[in-house]
Design an enzyme around this catalytic site. Structure first.
Site, PDB file in Angstrom:
ATOM      1  N   THR A  32     -30.939  43.641  30.285  1.00 38.36           N
ATOM      2  CA  THR A  32     -32.231  44.292  30.077  1.00 38.36           C
ATOM      3  C   THR A  32     -32.815  43.823  28.756  1.00 38.36           C
ATOM      4  OG1 THR A  32     -33.400  46.416  29.869  1.00 38.36           O
ATOM      5  CG2 THR A  32     -31.168  46.323  28.984  1.00 38.36           C
ATOM      6  N   LYS A  76     -32.893  51.152  26.586  1.00 39.03           N
ATOM      7  CA  LYS A  76     -31.793  51.129  27.552  1.00 39.03           C
ATOM      8  C   LYS A  76     -30.520  50.562  26.937  1.00 39.03           C
ATOM      9  CE  LYS A  76     -33.835  50.837  32.159  1.00 39.03           C
ATOM     10  NZ  LYS A  76     -33.912  50.023  33.386  1.00 39.03           N
ATOM     11  N   ASP A  88     -31.336  49.608  37.681  1.00 39.98           N
ATOM     12  CA  ASP A  88     -32.728  49.786  38.048  1.00 39.98           C
ATOM     13  C   ASP A  88     -32.885  51.267  38.297  1.00 39.98           C
ATOM     14  OD1 ASP A  88     -35.272  48.470  38.381  1.00 39.98           O
ATOM     15  OD2 ASP A  88     -35.181  49.111  40.467  1.00 39.98           O
ATOM     16  N   TYR A 134     -40.539  58.595  31.431  1.00 35.85           N
ATOM     17  CA  TYR A 134     -41.035  59.855  31.982  1.00 35.85           C
ATOM     18  C   TYR A 134     -40.288  61.079  31.445  1.00 35.85           C
ATOM     19  CZ  TYR A 134     -43.434  56.859  35.375  1.00 35.85           C
ATOM     20  OH  TYR A 134     -44.231  55.907  35.973  1.00 35.85           O
ATOM     21  N   HIS A 155     -29.258  60.528  35.170  1.00 35.12           N
ATOM     22  CA  HIS A 155     -29.034  59.662  36.326  1.00 35.12           C
ATOM     23  C   HIS A 155     -28.289  58.398  35.919  1.00 35.12           C
ATOM     24  CE1 HIS A 155     -32.656  58.639  34.205  1.00 35.12           C
ATOM     25  NE2 HIS A 155     -32.844  57.513  34.868  1.00 35.12           N
TER      26      HIS A 155
END
Length: 196
Positions: free
Chosen positions: A7, A12, A67, A152, A178
């Site tokens: 990435t 991240k 992803d 978000y 997640h």
């Protein structure tokens, strides 16, 4: 052993280092500086594997990629794989967030269910690969709250919490998100690559 995180998103990189390095003390996590692949897949899994394969081929090292995106129930699971580009190709996180809030402006709280999805992929230079997934359920708030996290996070209220994902401490987020849930499933695979 070295692995590369496929990435260019520094947020991240930092988040994945916090998730992986304490659990895998024999692994050194490197940032990726190679070419950015075209994410032409039609699912989180396809796009994660595209990124991991590209980084493994470019560096000759095992490569980890993910992803992820937010999936809103009333929008049929959108933005989904288009989360980073929801407001256009510039990948402007603020614009993405504002567009989603505008689209949900008239939707009452009981219909604002959503979840983050993450698929984590591992690709080896010999073309062996794995992928696993994780979800984090919650609701979309009516306005942003909090300055932590990214993307978000300021409008996502995780189930079981009274504050947004952007207001959680990094430690709590790295246990509940997640991304944490997906990489929890990938850690046993990474452990098998460590020298005995």
């Amino acid at each position: 052993m070295q692995i590369v995180l496929a990435t260019h998103n520094q947020h991240k990189v930092e988040e994945l280092r916090r998730i992986l390095e304490p659990r895998l003390p024999g692994i050194e996590v490197l940032a990726y500086d190679g070419p950015e692949p075209v994410e032409s897949g039609t699912s989180f899994a396809e796009n994660a594997l595209i990124k991991a394969r590209t980084a493994a081929a470019h560096t000759g090292l095992p490569a980890v990629a993910d992803d992820s995106g937010i999936c809103v129930d009333v929008l049929g699971g959108s933005p989904g794989i288009f989360s980073a580009r929801w407001a256009g190709p510039s990948k402007d996180a603020g614009e993405n967030l504002r567009l989603l809030l505008w689209q949900l402006a008239d939707i009452p709280d009981e219909h604002r269910g959503a979840h983050f999805t993450c698929v984590a992929a591992l690709a080896l230079p010999d073309e062996t690969e794995w992928h696993v997934s994780g979800e984090w359920s919650g609701h979309i708030l009516f306005e942003p709250s909090g300055s932590g996290g990214f993307g978000y996070d300021p409008i996502f209220l995780p189930d079981g919490y009274a504050i947004s994902a952007a207001e959680l401490t990094p430690n709590v987020k790295n246990e509940q998100s997640h991304r944490a849930r997906a990489f929890e499933h990938l850690i046993p695979v990474l452990e098998t690559l460590l020298p005995a």
